[in-house]
Design a protein around this motif. Structure first.
Motif, mmCIF file in Angstrom:
data_model
loop_
_atom_site.group_PDB
_atom_site.id
_atom_site.type_symbol
_atom_site.label_atom_id
_atom_site.label_comp_id
_atom_site.label_asym_id
_atom_site.label_seq_id
_atom_site.Cartn_x
_atom_site.Cartn_y
_atom_site.Cartn_z
ATOM 1 N N UNK A 13 3.012 1.448 -50.724
ATOM 2 C CA UNK A 13 3.143 1.528 -52.172
ATOM 3 C C UNK A 13 3.525 2.937 -52.614
ATOM 4 N N UNK A 14 2.839 3.942 -52.050
ATOM 5 C CA UNK A 14 3.174 5.323 -52.391
ATOM 6 C C UNK A 14 4.597 5.653 -51.973
ATOM 7 N N UNK A 15 4.968 5.124 -50.807
ATOM 8 C CA UNK A 15 6.313 5.389 -50.314
ATOM 9 C C UNK A 15 7.359 4.824 -51.273
ATOM 10 N N UNK B 219 18.951 8.511 -48.804
ATOM 11 C CA UNK B 219 19.026 7.111 -48.391
ATOM 12 C C UNK B 219 18.941 6.982 -46.876
ATOM 13 N N UNK B 220 19.603 7.930 -46.158
ATOM 14 C CA UNK B 220 19.534 7.906 -44.694
ATOM 15 C C UNK B 220 18.112 8.161 -44.206
ATOM 16 N N UNK C 109 12.070 3.592 -42.601
ATOM 17 C CA UNK C 109 11.825 2.142 -42.599
ATOM 18 C C UNK C 109 11.937 1.586 -41.186
ATOM 19 N N UNK C 110 12.933 2.066 -40.422
ATOM 20 C CA UNK C 110 13.066 1.594 -39.037
ATOM 21 C C UNK C 110 11.894 2.047 -38.181
ATOM 22 N N UNK D 148 8.009 14.804 -42.023
ATOM 23 C CA UNK D 148 7.392 13.499 -41.751
ATOM 24 C C UNK D 148 8.240 12.715 -40.753
ATOM 25 N N UNK D 149 9.568 12.732 -40.955
ATOM 26 C CA UNK D 149 10.463 12.047 -40.016
ATOM 27 C C UNK D 149 10.374 12.689 -38.640
#
Length: 468
Positions: A264-266, A311-312, A318-319, A436-437
């Motif tokens: 939700x936060x994301x 977006x990337x 998400x992946x 984070x990524x």
């Protein structure tokens, strides 16, 4: 019927009852067979003693009509031609021996044929010896009008000039039949009662044992209906499997709640981050549509690129959240670090030599790029990239000479959409997704990403990966 036996309690009760029933039947059969065998042996032993008593008399030379025979048990004395020469009084019928005769035929006993009585009275039969080997058989006999089953013992004896004789004596099987029938009656009455007790106890015990499970099921159903992941199932105060199930269920609910809240936060943060470049781009396009001479083409391109990068980043996150695993390709870290540092001002790369790890070259390159971008935003003049080996790990360190990261914030900076410098413009500071990524990718590759203080006082990010 299907619903009745569809519960664990019903199946457990049925299973326990069937197991006990099979055990009782097997034990009962064994007891009956053992009891019957012992009683038959006792009857055979009694018959053998009676026969041996008669055999002793015959071996001593006693005449047939002078034998002391047991009137309560059937006794026969048979010669080598299977002819009856003596029998107990009151014997009316017999089966299971060598002959079914109950009265000695006339002339078979010396002194009973009516001739030469005087000579025969003076001539006694000669002494003999008891033969070896006793055989047993089952039959029946009628004595004084009462018919019963008997265990017959056949004992041979060589009675002097009378030759080979066989004495048949019977032991009553009434005790055996009475005991077996009594035991069978007790079992037929007691076994069903015992099975009923077993079924009732099993039903109550399983009901008590499964009561917490029903509580867990009911609470889970209510959680599903209300979609309230903050609720927890009741944990029993025991230390059995049900208690462990409840604890594991609550841990799963807590992890699910955290994941949903994080999602939700994301979504909220992503919407907020996307709103700014989209709004800026829309404003510029609207102004350009109304006043083409005021079109800020560079700003529009910058917002578009920023939107594309965001977006990337969101797609990659998400992946990763979906559990995407990296490939098993070999990646040479030193060369990858040189490639990512190329064209960046003030970046120095040192490496001990070629060093390969297994994983996705694109994702690991993304990690190094994010670390270098973060260092570039905070460094004053210099960024140092070091690649070396420590045991079975490849270590990549990215250090800058900036202000560093406070100890209290060294874990927080790896959270999504976290930007420590709130005064910094969003264009300069990014969306707070790079670190984070980087950590997510490092962990997917079996490694770690941490931050420490650099020798120059800035931040030192350390990436550790297992060597291929």
């Amino acid at each position: 019927m299907r619903r009745l036996f569809g519960s664990v309690r019903s199946r457990a009760t049925l299973g326990a009852t069937l197991v006990v029933a099979v055990a009782l039947v097997a034990a009962g059969a064994a007891v009956l067979l053992s009891l019957r065998s012992n009683l038959i042996d006792q009857a055979g032993n009694g018959a053998q003693r009676t026969a041996q008593n008669v055999v002793a008399q015959l071996a001593a030379g006693k005449a047939y009509d002078q034998l002391d025979l047991d009137d309560e048990s059937p006794v026969q004395v048979v010669d080598a031609d299977q002819a009856l020469v003596a029998a107990s009084d009151g014997l009316e019928r017999i089966s299971g021996t060598a002959t079914d005769a109950v009265k000695p035929r006339p002339g078979a006993v010396p002194g009973t044929d009516g001739e030469d009585d005087d000579e025969d009275d003076d001539t006694a039969p000669g002494a003999g010896e008891i033969g070896e080997g006793t055989t047993f058989s089952d039959g029946s006999a009628t004595i004084d009008g009462e018919t019963a089953d008997y265990r017959f013992a056949a004992v041979p004896v060589v009675a002097g000039d009378r030759g080979l004789l066989t004495v048949y004596a019977g032991g009553s099987l009434d005790a055996e039949q009475s005991a077996v029938n009594t035991a069978l009656t007790v079992m037929l009455i007691g076994f069903p009662l015992l099975l009923g007790v077993v079924a009732a106890v099993t039903w109550l015990v399983t009901r008590r044992a499964l009561r917490p499970v029903e509580g867990i099921r009911r609470e889970m159903a209510e959680i599903t209906a209300s979609e309230d992941l903050s609720r927890r199932v009741p944990e029993p105060g025991t230390h059995d499997e049900v208690a462990r199930l409840a604890r594991t269920t609550n841990e799963t609910l807590a992890a699910l709640e955290t994941s949903v809240e994080r999602q939700r936060r994301f979504v909220a943060d992503a919407s907020h981050e996307l709103r700014s470049p989209i709004a800026s781009l829309r404003t510029q396009l609207e102004v350009a549509a109304a006043h083409p001479e005021f079109l800020d083409l560079d700003g529009a391109v910058e917002d578009t690129v920023r939107l594309q990068h965001l977006a990337a980043d969101l797609l990659l996150l998400a992946r990763l959240d979906a559990g995407e695993r990296p490939t098993d390709a070999r990646v040479e870290l030193a060369a990858l670090a040189e490639e990512e540092a190329e064209g960046r001002a003030g970046v120095t790369v040192t490496a001990d030599g070629p060093m390969e790890v297994a994983g996705s070259r694109g994702q690991l390159g993304r990690v190094l790029a994010n670390l270098l971008n973060n260092a570039a935003r905070h460094a004053r003049s210099a960024i140092t990239v070091t690649v070396r080996r420590e045991g079975d790990r490849a270590v990549v360190q990215v250090a800058d000479d900036g202000d560093g990261v406070a100890v209290a914030d060294r874990e927080r900076i790896f959270e999504r959409f976290v930007r420590l410098d709130e005064a910094r413009s969003r264009d300069d500071g990014g969306a707070g997704l790079g670190l984070a990524i980087a950590r997510d990718v490092a962990e997917r590759h079996g490694g770690t990403l941490t931050v420490h203080e650099a020798p120059a006082g800035g931040a030192l990010f350390e990436l550790r990966l297992p060597i291929a």
